[in-house]
Motif scaffolding. Structure first.
Motif, short mmCIF file in Angstrom:
data_model
loop_
_atom_site.label_atom_id
_atom_site.label_comp_id
_atom_site.label_asym_id
_atom_site.label_seq_id
_atom_site.Cartn_x
_atom_site.Cartn_y
_atom_site.Cartn_z
N CYS A 188 -14.01 3.72 57.74
CA CYS A 188 -14.06 3.36 59.15
C CYS A 188 -15.35 3.83 59.78
N ALA A 189 -15.89 3.00 60.67
CA ALA A 189 -17.17 3.31 61.29
C ALA A 189 -17.10 3.18 62.78
N ASN A 190 -17.99 3.89 63.47
CA ASN A 190 -18.17 3.75 64.90
C ASN A 190 -19.14 2.61 65.15
N ALA A 191 -18.63 1.50 65.61
CA ALA A 191 -19.48 0.35 65.87
C ALA A 191 -19.32 -0.10 67.31
N ALA A 192 -19.15 0.85 68.22
CA ALA A 192 -18.96 0.52 69.62
C ALA A 192 -20.17 -0.19 70.18
N SER A 193 -21.36 0.14 69.69
CA SER A 193 -22.56 -0.53 70.16
C SER A 193 -23.58 -0.52 69.05
N ALA A 223 -12.98 8.88 65.47
CA ALA A 223 -11.62 8.37 65.33
C ALA A 223 -11.29 7.21 66.24
N LEU A 224 -12.05 7.04 67.33
CA LEU A 224 -11.72 6.01 68.30
C LEU A 224 -12.45 4.70 68.06
N ALA A 266 -13.52 -6.26 64.28
CA ALA A 266 -13.23 -7.10 65.44
C ALA A 266 -14.51 -7.46 66.18
N LYS A 267 -15.42 -6.50 66.30
CA LYS A 267 -16.66 -6.78 67.02
C LYS A 267 -17.54 -7.77 66.26
N ILE A 268 -17.58 -7.64 64.95
CA ILE A 268 -18.42 -8.56 64.19
C ILE A 268 -17.87 -9.98 64.23
N LEU A 269 -16.55 -10.12 64.31
CA LEU A 269 -15.96 -11.45 64.46
C LEU A 269 -16.28 -12.03 65.83
N ARG A 270 -16.27 -11.17 66.84
CA ARG A 270 -16.62 -11.63 68.18
C ARG A 270 -18.09 -12.04 68.24
N ILE A 271 -18.94 -11.23 67.61
CA ILE A 271 -20.37 -11.56 67.56
C ILE A 271 -20.58 -12.89 66.85
N ALA A 272 -19.75 -13.18 65.87
CA ALA A 272 -19.87 -14.44 65.12
C ALA A 272 -19.43 -15.65 65.93
N GLY A 308 -10.71 -1.42 72.41
CA GLY A 308 -9.42 -0.80 72.17
C GLY A 308 -8.85 -1.03 70.79
N VAL A 309 -9.54 -1.77 69.94
CA VAL A 309 -9.06 -2.01 68.58
C VAL A 309 -9.39 -0.80 67.72
#
Length: 255
Positions: A41-46, A201-202, A210-216, A224-225
């Motif tokens: 798991c990674a922190n990919a908030a930004s 952890a957050l 989820a973010k990479i799918l949104r970026i796509a 919140g995911v």
């Protein structure tokens, strides 16, 4: 735990105990929770480098990307031919690969052969990260264990260009350019590479997925995911595509 392909041999039977102390049960529960949050798991908030760099669409045809769901963890599969050559030398590391599988993790926890719960606890706080990439020479449906689900979605060339730029932002360059390799990964044709992202952890691998799918360009929310089930809920109503290798995409029981 790992989102990438694992050996198919069965694990040896575990010894049975008729009575388990409460302290052991609490430690086990804590270790399970920690492992689910930090393994892969990674922190990919930004994006660590700010706005995504601009890349022209690689193709006008629809392209397939895969989402790996291992129960706790999710990750990404890209056909190797669709990975942008402008990325820092990914493809030369995996000659002959038809697919590339991307997984994320806390650097110390993910790379440890036998990570304990204490190392997992430390990984819940912001810390250095690592990317595990594996090259597959055949369709992922033939490689992953039966309980691992793969979902394929069609995106545009523009969406793929955004994914490529996002991945490039999270790959740390070495002193001479290119990728900064750390060591071989646990599976055949896999490598650990240094990442610029921070982990906690957050913001987990599932947030990142989820973010990479949104970026796509897919209608997916990433805010919140945290858990894999949330990613699955987000994509449950999306139109699915077959895998690029359509000859076996529906014959293995994977979806």
């Amino acid at each position: 735990m790992n989102i990438l392909a694992r050996p198919s041999r069965a694990l040896p039977d575990q010894p049975r105990r008729t009575r388990t102390p409460l302290s052991a049960l609490l430690r086990t529960a804590l270790a399970t929770m920690i492992a689910g949050l930090v393994a892969g798991c990674a922190n990919a908030a930004s994006s660590p480098h700010g706005p995504l760099s601009a890349h022209p669409p690689l193709s006008s045809r629809p392209m397939s990307i895969g989402v790996v769901d291992e129960g706790w963890h999710t990750g990404l599969i890209l056909p190797a031919a669709d990975v942008d050559p402008s990325l820092p030398e990914i493809r030369p590391w995996f000659p002959g690969a038809k697919y590339l599988v991307f997984g994320w993790g806390n650097r110390r926890y993910y790379m440890a052969p036998h990570p304990g719960w204490l190392l997992g606890l430390k990984a819940l706080f912001p810390s250095s990260s690592v990317m595990l990439i594996q090259g597959l020479s055949e369709n992922p449906h033939k490689v992953f264990l039966p309980d691992v689900r793969i979902r394929w979605f069609c995106i545009t060339g523009t969406g793929l260009a955004h994914i490529n730029a996002y991945l490039a932002d999270y790959l740390q360059a070495g002193p001479k350019g290119g990728l900064r390799e750390l060591r071989r990964g646990p599976w055949a044709n896999s490598w650990f590479f240094a990442s610029t992202g921070a982990y906690d952890a957050l913001h987990t691998c599932n947030t990142w997925t989820a973010k990479i799918l949104r970026i796509a360009g897919l209608p997916v929310h990433s805010k919140g995911v945290v858990f894999a089930g949330q990613v699955v809920s987000e994509v449950a109503t999306l139109h699915r595509c077959t895998s690029p290798d359509t000859a076996i995409s529906h014959s293995t029981g994977h979806q």
